[in-house]
Design an enzyme around this catalytic site. Structure first.
Site, PDB file in Angstrom:
ATOM      1  N   SER A  64      79.076 -17.669  18.271  1.00 44.79           N
ATOM      2  CA  SER A  64      78.737 -18.276  17.160  1.00 44.79           C
ATOM      3  C   SER A  64      78.370 -19.805  17.791  1.00 44.79           C
ATOM      4  O   SER A  64      79.077 -20.420  18.462  1.00 44.79           O
ATOM      5  CB  SER A  64      79.777 -18.674  16.087  1.00 44.79           C
ATOM      6  OG  SER A  64      80.120 -17.344  15.527  1.00 44.79           O
ATOM      7  N   GLU A 113      68.091 -33.156   9.581  1.00 49.50           N
ATOM      8  CA  GLU A 113      67.713 -32.347   8.244  1.00 49.50           C
ATOM      9  C   GLU A 113      68.221 -31.210   7.669  1.00 49.50           C
ATOM     10  O   GLU A 113      67.847 -30.473   6.842  1.00 49.50           O
ATOM     11  CB  GLU A 113      66.050 -32.016   8.633  1.00 49.50           C
ATOM     12  CG  GLU A 113      65.263 -33.037   9.136  1.00 49.50           C
ATOM     13  CD  GLU A 113      65.490 -33.500  10.635  1.00 49.50           C
ATOM     14  OE1 GLU A 113      66.378 -32.793  11.435  1.00 49.50           O
ATOM     15  OE2 GLU A 113      64.854 -34.408  11.272  1.00 49.50           O
ATOM     16  N   SER A 114      69.746 -30.873   8.245  1.00 48.92           N
ATOM     17  CA  SER A 114      70.562 -29.815   7.656  1.00 48.92           C
ATOM     18  C   SER A 114      70.947 -29.159   8.910  1.00 48.92           C
ATOM     19  O   SER A 114      72.089 -29.672   9.622  1.00 48.92           O
ATOM     20  CB  SER A 114      69.934 -29.088   6.541  1.00 48.92           C
ATOM     21  OG  SER A 114      69.583 -29.712   5.438  1.00 48.92           O
ATOM     22  N   HIS A 126      74.815 -16.203  14.830  1.00 58.52           N
ATOM     23  CA  HIS A 126      75.956 -15.540  15.335  1.00 58.52           C
ATOM     24  C   HIS A 126      75.649 -14.290  15.799  1.00 58.52           C
ATOM     25  O   HIS A 126      74.450 -13.769  15.218  1.00 58.52           O
ATOM     26  CB  HIS A 126      76.649 -15.256  13.703  1.00 58.52           C
ATOM     27  CG  HIS A 126      77.027 -16.559  12.899  1.00 58.52           C
ATOM     28  ND1 HIS A 126      78.063 -17.032  13.391  1.00 58.52           N
ATOM     29  CD2 HIS A 126      76.282 -17.154  12.046  1.00 58.52           C
ATOM     30  CE1 HIS A 126      78.080 -18.102  12.466  1.00 58.52           C
ATOM     31  NE2 HIS A 126      77.050 -18.044  11.691  1.00 58.52           N
ATOM     32  N   CYS A 152      65.356 -29.832   5.394  1.00 53.44           N
ATOM     33  CA  CYS A 152      64.801 -30.661   4.533  1.00 53.44           C
ATOM     34  C   CYS A 152      63.511 -31.360   5.030  1.00 53.44           C
ATOM     35  O   CYS A 152      63.625 -31.826   6.261  1.00 53.44           O
ATOM     36  CB  CYS A 152      65.841 -31.539   3.782  1.00 53.44           C
ATOM     37  SG  CYS A 152      67.112 -30.680   3.176  1.00 53.44           S
TER      38      CYS A 152
END
Lengths: 137, 137
Positions: B55, B62-63, B68, B83
């Site tokens: 993972s 921006e986020s 995974h 974003c």
């Protein structure tokens, strides 16, 4: 699709701006939300932005739970990706809805897995994916 | 919806099992993918599972970008939430498709933002969200 898990994508609006900008409280809430879903918390990372807004991601053995907040819009974007059948991601979302004092929520659910002509479930192999063995960051 | 960003949810199948289990290579690839999308990398966290599977999450201003992997299925689940208008999340997905030697991909795109009766774009306030000021993990 050969389904391995579910991915909930949630828009939480009309939240408390104060809580959306409270990093210790948001960190506590996100980790507790993951636990309430039945997930095994592996790690977490949080950031505060200037002058406001937070990002937080909890790595769980079953994938992840993330939040990004815009206190200026009373809005939080959450996603919760969980594999296997032992975790209920809706419990995480419901807990966060309450702790953020959210008055309006929209949740979309996506199946995640290997595209195929028909739907079926395949083993998540929880006994392996539930056992993190090393941290590298 | 008052749209703040885009969330790509991608299923990468028929990938190289070897690369899906190569943590240093996957970490390099995920961070490079974020950079190629135009994102500002803030932090990252990676985990290896027993006996296989990884993972990884890259926090971007921006986020986030996450992966995974299930080497036993030659499959990787990726999501990229960005974003603002300065980032192209498809560039991140395309780069990962190549580095994972992926032969089959399915991408779904979701708008993220505040639910409303009609669609419009609202400011991401890039100048604020682009500036991480503190790390708390």
């Amino acid at each position: 699709m050969k389904i391995l898990g579910r991915h909930l994508v949630a828009e939480l609006s009309d939240c408390s701006a104060k809580i959306l900008n409270d990093l210790p409280e948001l960190k506590r809430s996100l980790i507790e939300a993951a636990r309430r879903s039945g997930a095994l918390v592996v790690d977490s990372v949080f950031h505060r932005y200037n002058p406001q807004g937070l990002s937080g991601i909890v790595v769980i053995a079953e994938s992840h739970l993330s939040i990004h907040t815009w206190p200026e819009y009373n809005y939080a974007a959450i996603d919760c990706f969980t594999c296997g059948t032992s975790v209920d991601p809706y419990k995480a979302i419901e807990y966060l809805k309450a702790t953020l004092a959210c008055k309006a929520i929209k949740v979309r659910e996506l199946n995640r897995g290997i595209p195929s002509d028909s739907d079926s479930f395949i083993a998540h192999k929880t006994d392996t994916h539930m056992t993190p063995v090393a941290v590298h960051d």
